[in-house]
Design an enzyme around this catalytic site. Structure first.
Site, PDB file in Angstrom:
ATOM      1  N   THR A 141       6.022 -62.500  16.082  1.00  0.00           N
ATOM      2  CA  THR A 141       6.662 -63.797  15.842  1.00  0.00           C
ATOM      3  C   THR A 141       5.787 -64.463  14.788  1.00  0.00           C
ATOM      4  O   THR A 141       4.567 -64.266  14.792  1.00  0.00           O
ATOM      5  CB  THR A 141       6.742 -64.672  17.117  1.00  0.00           C
ATOM      6  OG1 THR A 141       5.418 -64.942  17.562  1.00  0.00           O
ATOM      7  CG2 THR A 141       7.510 -63.972  18.231  1.00  0.00           C
ATOM      8  N   HIS A 142       6.390 -65.203  13.907  1.00  0.00           N
ATOM      9  CA  HIS A 142       5.651 -65.824  12.783  1.00  0.00           C
ATOM     10  C   HIS A 142       4.902 -64.773  11.958  1.00  0.00           C
ATOM     11  O   HIS A 142       3.893 -65.091  11.334  1.00  0.00           O
ATOM     12  CB  HIS A 142       4.674 -66.887  13.284  1.00  0.00           C
ATOM     13  CG  HIS A 142       5.266 -67.841  14.278  1.00  0.00           C
ATOM     14  ND1 HIS A 142       5.822 -69.050  13.931  1.00  0.00           N
ATOM     15  CD2 HIS A 142       5.431 -67.743  15.624  1.00  0.00           C
ATOM     16  CE1 HIS A 142       6.284 -69.668  15.011  1.00  0.00           C
ATOM     17  NE2 HIS A 142       6.063 -68.894  16.055  1.00  0.00           N
TER      18      HIS A 142
ATOM     19  N   SER B 243       5.278 -46.294 -11.080  1.00  0.00           N
ATOM     20  CA  SER B 243       5.080 -47.358 -12.047  1.00  0.00           C
ATOM     21  C   SER B 243       4.798 -46.717 -13.396  1.00  0.00           C
ATOM     22  O   SER B 243       4.205 -45.650 -13.466  1.00  0.00           O
ATOM     23  CB  SER B 243       3.898 -48.225 -11.618  1.00  0.00           C
ATOM     24  OG  SER B 243       3.337 -48.875 -12.736  1.00  0.00           O
TER      25      SER B 243
ATOM     26  N   LYS C 142      39.405 -61.787  -8.535  1.00  0.00           N
ATOM     27  CA  LYS C 142      39.239 -60.327  -8.595  1.00  0.00           C
ATOM     28  C   LYS C 142      37.796 -59.889  -8.808  1.00  0.00           C
ATOM     29  O   LYS C 142      37.252 -59.110  -8.031  1.00  0.00           O
ATOM     30  CB  LYS C 142      40.093 -59.724  -9.706  1.00  0.00           C
ATOM     31  CG  LYS C 142      41.541 -60.181  -9.721  1.00  0.00           C
ATOM     32  CD  LYS C 142      42.472 -59.236  -9.106  1.00  0.00           C
ATOM     33  CE  LYS C 142      43.818 -59.891  -8.805  1.00  0.00           C
ATOM     34  NZ  LYS C 142      43.958 -61.344  -9.033  1.00  0.00           N
TER      35      LYS C 142
ATOM     36  N   LYS D   8       1.145 -45.775  -7.948  1.00  0.00           N
ATOM     37  CA  LYS D   8       2.176 -46.558  -7.272  1.00  0.00           C
ATOM     38  C   LYS D   8       3.359 -45.729  -6.793  1.00  0.00           C
ATOM     39  O   LYS D   8       3.794 -44.802  -7.455  1.00  0.00           O
ATOM     40  CB  LYS D   8       2.709 -47.655  -8.212  1.00  0.00           C
ATOM     41  CG  LYS D   8       1.753 -48.797  -8.457  1.00  0.00           C
ATOM     42  CD  LYS D   8       1.423 -49.592  -7.190  1.00  0.00           C
ATOM     43  CE  LYS D   8       2.564 -50.467  -6.738  1.00  0.00           C
ATOM     44  NZ  LYS D   8       2.727 -51.647  -7.588  1.00  0.00           N
TER      45      LYS D   8
ATOM     46  N   GLU E 138      14.205 -52.747  -1.951  1.00  0.00           N
ATOM     47  CA  GLU E 138      14.021 -53.968  -2.761  1.00  0.00           C
ATOM     48  C   GLU E 138      15.317 -54.366  -3.454  1.00  0.00           C
ATOM     49  O   GLU E 138      15.684 -55.539  -3.511  1.00  0.00           O
ATOM     50  CB  GLU E 138      12.948 -53.740  -3.833  1.00  0.00           C
ATOM     51  CG  GLU E 138      11.535 -53.685  -3.310  1.00  0.00           C
ATOM     52  CD  GLU E 138      10.569 -53.368  -4.447  1.00  0.00           C
ATOM     53  OE1 GLU E 138      10.071 -54.297  -5.088  1.00  0.00           O
ATOM     54  OE2 GLU E 138      10.324 -52.172  -4.703  1.00  0.00           O
TER      55      GLU E 138
HETATM   56  N1  ARG Z   1      47.075 -61.099 -13.272  1.00  0.00           N
HETATM   57  C1  ARG Z   1      47.614 -62.076 -12.377  1.00  0.00           C
HETATM   58  C2  ARG Z   1      46.611 -62.321 -11.240  1.00  0.00           C
HETATM   59  O1  ARG Z   1      45.675 -61.574 -11.137  1.00  0.00           O
HETATM   60  C3  ARG Z   1      48.886 -61.551 -11.780  1.00  0.00           C
HETATM   61  C4  ARG Z   1      49.833 -62.605 -11.348  1.00  0.00           C
HETATM   62  C5  ARG Z   1      50.360 -63.349 -12.506  1.00  0.00           C
HETATM   63  N2  ARG Z   1      51.420 -64.249 -12.141  1.00  0.00           N
HETATM   64  C6  ARG Z   1      51.778 -65.203 -12.969  1.00  0.00           C
HETATM   65  N3  ARG Z   1      52.726 -65.965 -12.563  1.00  0.00           N
HETATM   66  N4  ARG Z   1      51.222 -65.375 -14.129  1.00  0.00           N
HETATM   67  O2  ARG Z   1      46.737 -63.244 -10.484  1.00  0.00           O
END
Ligand code: ARG
Length: 443
Positions: free
Chosen positions: A139-140, A261, A309, A267, A274
């Site tokens: 602990t600690h 290293s 995305k 090393k 890491e």
């Molecule tokens: N590339 C767009 C996205 O990733 C697809 C949907 C586009 N829809 C639109 N009404 N422009 O969201």
């Protein structure tokens, strides 16, 4: 504007999910009488061909066609002619992208879960092998009480079990189909949303078309789950880094997980742990980014959503690759049993055991705490461990102490005495391994 708004450079990874979704949609249109069965067959074989081309890296992506969806639809029409233009009947890119992304995150969860299972199996095997290996518990980051290495590894396992559960919860909640919501309000065609949902292995269609095209909770929930997982990996990695340091010397990692290293010939650096510790930060950043992305959006679809995305794709590959690295590395951890034991013997780690011994002889716990405090002071002064103090010296502080005290002062005695559920005793560790294996079998 074309270059600025295009997403194909990063959303092309959705290609296989996009094709699956399109085939299910076209199949449903044929069942509903909107397409003929010949049209459906032409669309299906055209899309399948395109899928193979993409898989083989032979597809020419065009930024002018903006995103993965338009690239594939355009290629379909190039390939099969005007019939290809019928695919988008009763559908919008809004429900299309929402569907693709759910399929993609679901596939990613399955891939991560498979690697996590491999990692967990490695943890349990190592925990069983090291059920009796004594190390200091901290602990600690100060030596506190002796534990077994197996017990420590089982703590990691419990963390990973919750992570696994969270992945499955996220999977269950995202597993509904947006398809059929079209742009936002639904469509005038006689579509069968239950059919496309079933064909894509979704449990059911999403209940509300506005929600279906605009919900990105699942992306945030996944990234949040991924953040907790990375937070655990990062803590484990921190311990691995400490343990491989010569100041600890508790474990060795095989050379293939380390690098040298360029300047210091002696090393051997624990690069893999890491890097995992470092990569946790980017996933936490993606979580904050995604929450902020969504917080100001009115219903329904907004172009902002395209920005979901890159963060989620990066979170997925970071978690997947970190899981693979740990699953490969954990079975190859080589404990330095002597060093661990030696470290556990420093700093009077059985002091609590001695206090418990006094309590069993009717000394109230607070008084026992004080007696042991004085004995620890004597041991530190003499630069010995509690077990190395003479009986007469100890009796000078408390005359309830007898010769049997040495049984509780040993490291073995200390760990064996913690034999209740969740305790560090070797027998309990083995039992916990068996229980954990059964829990994994049952899922
Ligand atoms: N590339 C767009 C996205 O990733 C697809 C949907 C586009 N829809 C639109 N009404 N422009 O969201």
């Amino acid at each position: 504007v074309e270059a600025f708004t295009a997403s194909v450079d990063f959303d092309q990874v959705l290609a296989q999910q996009d094709i699956r979704g399109s085939i299910a949609h076209a199949h449903m249109l044929a069942e509903a009488g909107v397409l003929t069965s010949n049209e459906f067959e032409a669309i299906k074989s055209g899309l399948t061909r395109i899928g193979a081309q993409i898989e083989a890296g032979q597809f020419a992506w065009s930024v002018m066609l903006e995103d993965v969806h338009m690239n594939i639809e355009h290629a379909l029409t190039e390939s099969i002619g005007d019939i290809g233009k019928k695919l988008h009947t009763g559908r919008s890119r809004n429900d299309q992208v929402a569907t693709d992304l759910r399929l993609f995150v679901r596939d990613a969860i399955d891939a991560i879960a498979a690697q996590l299972t491999r990692l967990q199996t490695g943890l349990l095997d190592l925990a069983e092998r090291e059920a009796e290996t004594i190390m200091p518990g901290f602990t600690h980051l100060q030596v506190a009480q002796p534990i077994t290495f197996g017990h420590h590894l089982l703590a990691w396992f419990e963390q990973s079990q919750r992570d696994y559960g969270r992945l499955m919860d996220c999977r269950a909640r995202l597993n509904e189909s947006p398809l059929g919501a079209a742009a936002l309000a639904g469509t005038t065609y006689p579509i069968d949303r239950a059919m496309t949902a079933a064909e894509l292995d979704f449990v059911q269609p999403m209940a509300n078309s506005l929600d279906a095209v605009s919900d990105r909770d699942f992306v945030i929930e996944f990234t949040s789950t991924a953040s907790l997982l990375m937070q655990h990996y990062s803590r484990w990695s921190e311990e691995l880094v400490l343990w491989t340091s010569s100041a600890f010397g508790f474990i060795n990692l095989p050379d293939r997980f380390c690098t040298g290293s360029s300047i210091m010939p002696q090393k051997k650096n624990p690069d893999v742990p890491e890097l995992i510790r470092g990569k946790a930060g980017r996933v936490f950043g993606h979580l904050t980014g995604l929450l902020t992305l969504m917080k100001g959006q009115p219903l329904a679809y907004n172009k902002d959503n395209q920005e979901d995305k890159e963060p989620v794709f990066d979170a997925i590959s970071t978690v997947l690759n970190s899981t693979i690295a740990l699953a490969d590395m954990i079975p190859e951890i080589v404990p330095n049993v002597d060093r661990m034991r030696q470290a556990a013997g420093h700093g009077c780690p059985t002091a609590t055991d001695l206090a418990d011994y006094l309590v069993r002889r009717e000394v109230p716990f607070r008084d026992a705490h004080e007696v042991v405090g004085r004995l620890v002071g004597m041991a530190l002064e003499a630069e010995v461990d509690l077990a190395e103090l003479g009986l007469e010296d100890m009796r000078g502080v408390s005359n309830v102490i007898e010769a049997d005290v040495f049984e509780v002062l040993t490291l073995e005695g200390s760990i064996a005495a913690r034999a209740h559920l969740g305790g560090t005793a070797p027998a309990r560790v083995r039992e916990a391994v068996a229980t954990a294996r059964a829990a994994m079998q049952a899922r």
